[in-house]
Design a protein around this motif. Structure first.
Motif, mmCIF file in Angstrom:
data_model
loop_
_atom_site.group_PDB
_atom_site.id
_atom_site.type_symbol
_atom_site.label_atom_id
_atom_site.label_comp_id
_atom_site.label_asym_id
_atom_site.label_seq_id
_atom_site.Cartn_x
_atom_site.Cartn_y
_atom_site.Cartn_z
ATOM 1 N N ASP A 20 -101.212 -2.233 29.837
ATOM 2 C CA ASP A 20 -100.029 -3.025 30.154
ATOM 3 C C ASP A 20 -99.608 -2.758 31.595
ATOM 4 N N GLY A 63 -98.615 2.041 25.200
ATOM 5 C CA GLY A 63 -98.700 0.587 25.199
ATOM 6 C C GLY A 63 -97.453 -0.002 24.589
ATOM 7 N N LYS A 76 -97.194 -2.956 22.937
ATOM 8 C CA LYS A 76 -97.387 -3.703 21.699
ATOM 9 C C LYS A 76 -97.895 -2.764 20.625
ATOM 10 N N ARG A 116 -103.159 -2.620 19.521
ATOM 11 C CA ARG A 116 -103.581 -2.758 20.908
ATOM 12 C C ARG A 116 -105.025 -3.191 21.065
ATOM 13 N N HIS A 117 -105.953 -2.543 20.376
ATOM 14 C CA HIS A 117 -107.354 -2.848 20.628
ATOM 15 C C HIS A 117 -108.237 -2.392 19.473
ATOM 16 N N ALA A 124 -110.221 -9.804 26.364
ATOM 17 C CA ALA A 124 -108.780 -9.837 26.114
ATOM 18 C C ALA A 124 -108.393 -11.154 25.459
ATOM 19 N N ASP A 147 -105.232 -13.780 24.013
ATOM 20 C CA ASP A 147 -103.913 -14.165 24.528
ATOM 21 C C ASP A 147 -102.764 -13.555 23.740
ATOM 22 N N GLN A 148 -103.048 -12.900 22.614
ATOM 23 C CA GLN A 148 -101.994 -12.270 21.823
ATOM 24 C C GLN A 148 -101.763 -10.818 22.242
ATOM 25 N N GLY A 149 -102.452 -10.358 23.292
ATOM 26 C CA GLY A 149 -102.261 -9.000 23.774
ATOM 27 C C GLY A 149 -103.158 -7.976 23.120
ATOM 28 N N GLN A 166 -107.208 -6.461 22.679
ATOM 29 C CA GLN A 166 -108.499 -6.412 23.361
ATOM 30 C C GLN A 166 -109.589 -5.896 22.422
#
Length: 265
Positions: free
Chosen positions: A128, A152, A154, A157-158, A197, A199-201, A203
């Protein structure tokens, strides 16, 4: 809370080609224990998906649970290695979590305590832009799943993928998802990492370190599979056939109340 996803009442724009991460599917020995674990340590509420199954809402994706009878292995031999949850202060989170019974994860040679890297705000596309100092730590979930908690903003995250060839694996996913990677190739970031990545944040993060000697299928492992959603599933399946990917299960209605198909990564 009730959730609709892929249910008959959902309004979908079939011209929308956006691909999103929909859920991470966990094999669990106890759905109730797993739901309580994530609610206690991450504040994730349970939800009723399509009036059919109880799931975990790990914003902005779902955690779907499949109860299995066998004990789940604790070795890490999968391409799907761990997933990451975000929090503003991982050090405080870790101290409180350990006091409440969480267990640090030292697998893959990890340090079983928070690690902080000095970090120039906005200097990495993986993080971020508001983050100034980056801290991470690993903990073990109730089904031997590996969870990274890091700085982070959100919640979810990933998803972290291990691969002996970052560029080849990223190409496989970009061909499927039609989303460009964060960097043109792994050499742009130390030669060992890249990401895709959404678009919702969220990855997909790909790394070649630490190395894994051989990979096993995720089917009977704690992290069973990752799912992507798209408005027109049949169009995506036609794309999969053109790419000549290995289809594990063709499009069909699932017990969770949506249609899906499976491919082998």
């Amino acid at each position: 809370r009730p959730l609709c996803s892929g249910c008959p009442s959902e309004v979908r724009d079939r011209t929308d080609r956006t691909v999103r991460v929909h859920h991470l599917h966990l094999n669990v020995t106890s759905a109730r224990t797993t739901i309580e674990f994530y609610r206690r340590f991450f504040g994730t509420p349970p939800a009723l998906l399509n009036d059919k199954v109880e799931v975990i809402w790990a914003e902005p994706i779902l955690l779907l649970l499949d109860e299995v009878a066998q004990e789940l292995p604790d070795t890490i031999e999968m391409g799907l290695e761990h997933f990451g949850m975000g929090t503003a202060d991982p050090v405080s989170w870790f101290e409180q979590a350990i006091d409440q019974g969480a267990v640090a994860d030292a697998r893959s040679g990890s340090v079983p305590m928070p690690v902080t890297w000095p970090y120039l705000r906005g200097s990495s596309l993986f993080l971020d832009p508001e983050v100034a100092n980056f801290t991470y730590v690993y903990v073990i979930g109730p089904n031997n799943e590996r969870i990274e908690v890091w700085t982070g903003l959100k919640q979810f995250r990933h998803v972290h993928m291990m691969t002996p060839d970052v560029d080849a694996t990223v190409l496989w996913y970009t061909d499927l998802l039609q989303i460009d990677p964060v960097y043109p190739n792994a050499t742009q970031f130390l030669g060992t990492s890249n990401a895709i990545a959404f678009d919702q944040g969220v990855q997909l993060y790909f790394a070649s370190l630490p190395p894994i000697d051989s990979f096993v299928r995720t089917d009977d492992r704690p992290l069973g599979h990752i799912a992507f959603s798209i408005a027109d599933l049949d169009a995506m399946f036609e794309r999969v056939k053109r790419l000549d990917l290995t289809v594990v299960a063709e499009p069909a209605e699932r017990p969770e109340g949506f249609r899906s198909f499976f491919v082998r990564a």
